[in-house]
Motif scaffolding. Structure first.
Motif, PDB file in Angstrom:
ATOM      1  N   TYR A 227       6.405 -10.222   3.657  1.00 25.06           N
ATOM      2  CA  TYR A 227       6.595  -8.943   3.226  1.00 25.06           C
ATOM      3  C   TYR A 227       5.816  -7.933   4.254  1.00 25.06           C
ATOM      4  O   TYR A 227       4.538  -8.380   4.433  1.00 25.06           O
ATOM      5  CB  TYR A 227       5.673  -8.757   1.550  1.00 25.06           C
ATOM      6  N   HIS A 228       6.307  -7.385   5.090  1.00 27.01           N
ATOM      7  CA  HIS A 228       7.712  -6.630   4.759  1.00 27.01           C
ATOM      8  C   HIS A 228       8.413  -6.335   6.156  1.00 27.01           C
ATOM      9  O   HIS A 228       7.729  -5.931   6.978  1.00 27.01           O
ATOM     10  CB  HIS A 228       7.588  -5.534   3.780  1.00 27.01           C
ATOM     11  N   TYR A 229       9.873  -6.437   6.155  1.00 25.67           N
ATOM     12  CA  TYR A 229      10.244  -6.271   7.635  1.00 25.67           C
ATOM     13  C   TYR A 229       9.891  -4.876   8.095  1.00 25.67           C
ATOM     14  O   TYR A 229       9.494  -4.723   9.578  1.00 25.67           O
ATOM     15  CB  TYR A 229      11.532  -6.324   7.616  1.00 25.67           C
ATOM     16  N   GLY A 230      10.132  -4.094   7.446  1.00 23.95           N
ATOM     17  CA  GLY A 230      10.034  -2.456   7.933  1.00 23.95           C
ATOM     18  C   GLY A 230       8.827  -1.971   8.056  1.00 23.95           C
ATOM     19  O   GLY A 230       8.501  -0.997   8.729  1.00 23.95           O
ATOM     20  N   LEU A 231       7.601  -2.584   7.415  1.00 25.44           N
ATOM     21  CA  LEU A 231       6.391  -2.038   7.609  1.00 25.44           C
ATOM     22  C   LEU A 231       5.437  -2.596   8.517  1.00 25.44           C
ATOM     23  O   LEU A 231       4.247  -2.036   8.704  1.00 25.44           O
ATOM     24  CB  LEU A 231       5.978  -2.300   6.126  1.00 25.44           C
TER      25      LEU A 231
ATOM     26  N   ASP B  97       5.598   5.711   3.827  1.00 24.66           N
ATOM     27  CA  ASP B  97       5.200   4.527   4.469  1.00 24.66           C
ATOM     28  C   ASP B  97       5.187   4.658   6.143  1.00 24.66           C
ATOM     29  O   ASP B  97       6.001   5.429   6.565  1.00 24.66           O
ATOM     30  CB  ASP B  97       6.309   3.394   4.345  1.00 24.66           C
ATOM     31  N   VAL B  98       4.289   4.055   6.638  1.00 26.79           N
ATOM     32  CA  VAL B  98       4.308   4.087   8.240  1.00 26.79           C
ATOM     33  C   VAL B  98       5.231   3.001   8.546  1.00 26.79           C
ATOM     34  O   VAL B  98       4.932   1.898   7.999  1.00 26.79           O
ATOM     35  CB  VAL B  98       2.956   3.730   8.491  1.00 26.79           C
ATOM     36  N   THR B  99       6.303   3.340   9.310  1.00 30.22           N
ATOM     37  CA  THR B  99       7.203   2.333   9.743  1.00 30.22           C
ATOM     38  C   THR B  99       7.166   2.186  11.345  1.00 30.22           C
ATOM     39  O   THR B  99       8.293   2.991  11.965  1.00 30.22           O
ATOM     40  CB  THR B  99       8.800   2.824   9.129  1.00 30.22           C
TER      41      THR B  99
END
Length: 400
Positions: free
Chosen positions: A380-384, A47-49
């Protein structure tokens, strides 16, 4: 019925990196949600975070907790354990959400697990040619998989979760993907679907017990898919009748598994929310779903929303669409199909590819939660997604 009205999905890695208090300040304070939905058991991903300490994050299969003693005794399948699970990160999240009077939902990926599938190929889906080529897709008809799902559900509920959100508690699809895939064959929607059907001994036995000729269904699926593999052109969508009859038997497998998992979760003092991924199958890539509404195509993964909603207290659908009118139609159709007493949650993406502004997210949130539609909305989604995109959430909830 549902008491949580809005949540944000998050990973344990997000909470570990930014601090539980900091994330909760944003989700419960700034954004105005009353619930955090955290991944208790997840699958492999890259994932790109954008606001994490690692700007690209590699994820692994497994649980963010040490499986409770006794629940997996004698079972063949046990969940891989994530790094840091021994620190009990979910218990700290439970403590802090409880202090703030917020709900905590345990997002759990059940039957999508490459690590288990590679270690135990016989529990994965077997296609019409006899290939075990979907190591991430555990078969919901396999007894060992069903026992694993029940034990995993109990484990998550036992952490004190107000709800267990069940992802991948159904059949997988051929198009869901595997890393470094190659296909230079022009598979159409029919051939793609046929290659994703499971013909393992357990699925075959279930179909035959329902009076369906599984051998004829398998042969017809292989013949239809084989035409393209032999150089022919894709055919228009039309399931051959032996295959259609076989496909109809799969919903019983998924419904009975959902019932068993819901019962196990209830025994631990929690409640199950069944996550229907059909909206992602239709709109994940671009937010432009076409054709029938999602509820009318849930059968593709063996899901009968009416039947499942009769055995679970909560249901969630993915509203992955740019158009508020499409979201309104999808949520209204699910609400109409679900059994009385089963709550409905709609999951929205606040950013790309289907949301371009706070105003658009607000319009989609309002469309999803109007009377006669969803009871709650999840983001969807906090970290993404970047923080400025997440800042659209309070605008959407305020104007709901």
């Amino acid at each position: 019925m549902e008491t949580s009205t809005a949540s944000t999905y998050a990973f344990v890695e997000d909470l570990r990196a930014e601090g539980v208090s900091s994330v909760l300040d944003r989700v419960l304070g700034t954004y105005g949600c009353d619930t955090l939905t955290v991944a208790a058991a997840y699958h492999r991903a890259r994932d790109v975070t954008p606001h994490g300490p690692a700007r690209v994050t590699l994820r692994h299969d497994g649980a963010h907790f040490v499986p409770p003693a006794g629940l997996f005794d004698g079972l063949r399948l046990t969940p891989p354990v994530q790094a840091g699970a021994e620190e009990e990160p979910l218990r700290e999240v439970r403590r802090q959400t409880a202090e703030r009077g917020a709900a905590l939902h345990g997002w759990t990926v059940f039957l999508h697990n490459t690590t288990l599938g590679l270690a135990h190929p016989d529990v994965t889906q077997e296609n019409c040619f006899g290939d075990r080529a979907a190591p991430a897709d555990l078969c919901p008809a396999h007894p060992d998989v069903r026992a694993y799902a029940v034990a995993l559900a109990r484990s998550v509920a036992r952490l004190g979760m107000d709800a267990v959100v069940a992802e991948s508690l159904h059949y997988g699809t051929f198009g869901h993907g595997y890393h470094h895939e190659r296909s230079f064959v022009p598979l159409g929607p029919l051939e793609d679907f046929l290659l994703g059907l499971c013909f393992c001994p357990h699925c075959v036995r279930h179909a035959e017990s329902a009076g369906v000729d599984a051998g004829a269904a398998r042969a017809e699926a292989a013949r239809a898919a084989g035409r393209v593999l032999d150089g022919g052109d894709p055919r228009p969508w039309e399931l051959p009748e032996p295959v259609a009859a076989y496909v109809r038997t799969r919903t019983g497998t998924v419904t009975s598994l959902a019932a068993a998992v819901a019962e196990a979760v209830a025994a631990e003092g929690s409640r199950l929310v069944f996550l229907d991924l059909t909206g992602a199958i239709k709109g994940y890539a671009d937010g432009l779903p076409t054709g029938p509404l999602a509820v009318d195509e849930a059968w593709r993964t063996g899901v009968d929303p009416a039947a499942v909603s009769a055995v679970v207290p909560g249901y969630a659908m993915l509203a992955y669409a740019r158009d508020p009118e499409r979201i309104a139609a999808d949520t209204a159709a699910y609400r109409s199909a679900l059994a009385d007493g089963c709550s409905l949650r709609a999951v929205l993406r606040p950013g790309v590819p289907d949301t371009g502004s706070a105003a658009q997210l607000a319009a989609k949130t309002a469309a999803a939660t109007a009377p006669g539609r969803a009871d709650a909305v999840d983001f969807y989604h906090y970290g993404l997604v970047p923080h400025p995109v997440l800042d659209r959430i309070p605008v959407a909830l305020k104007e709901r």
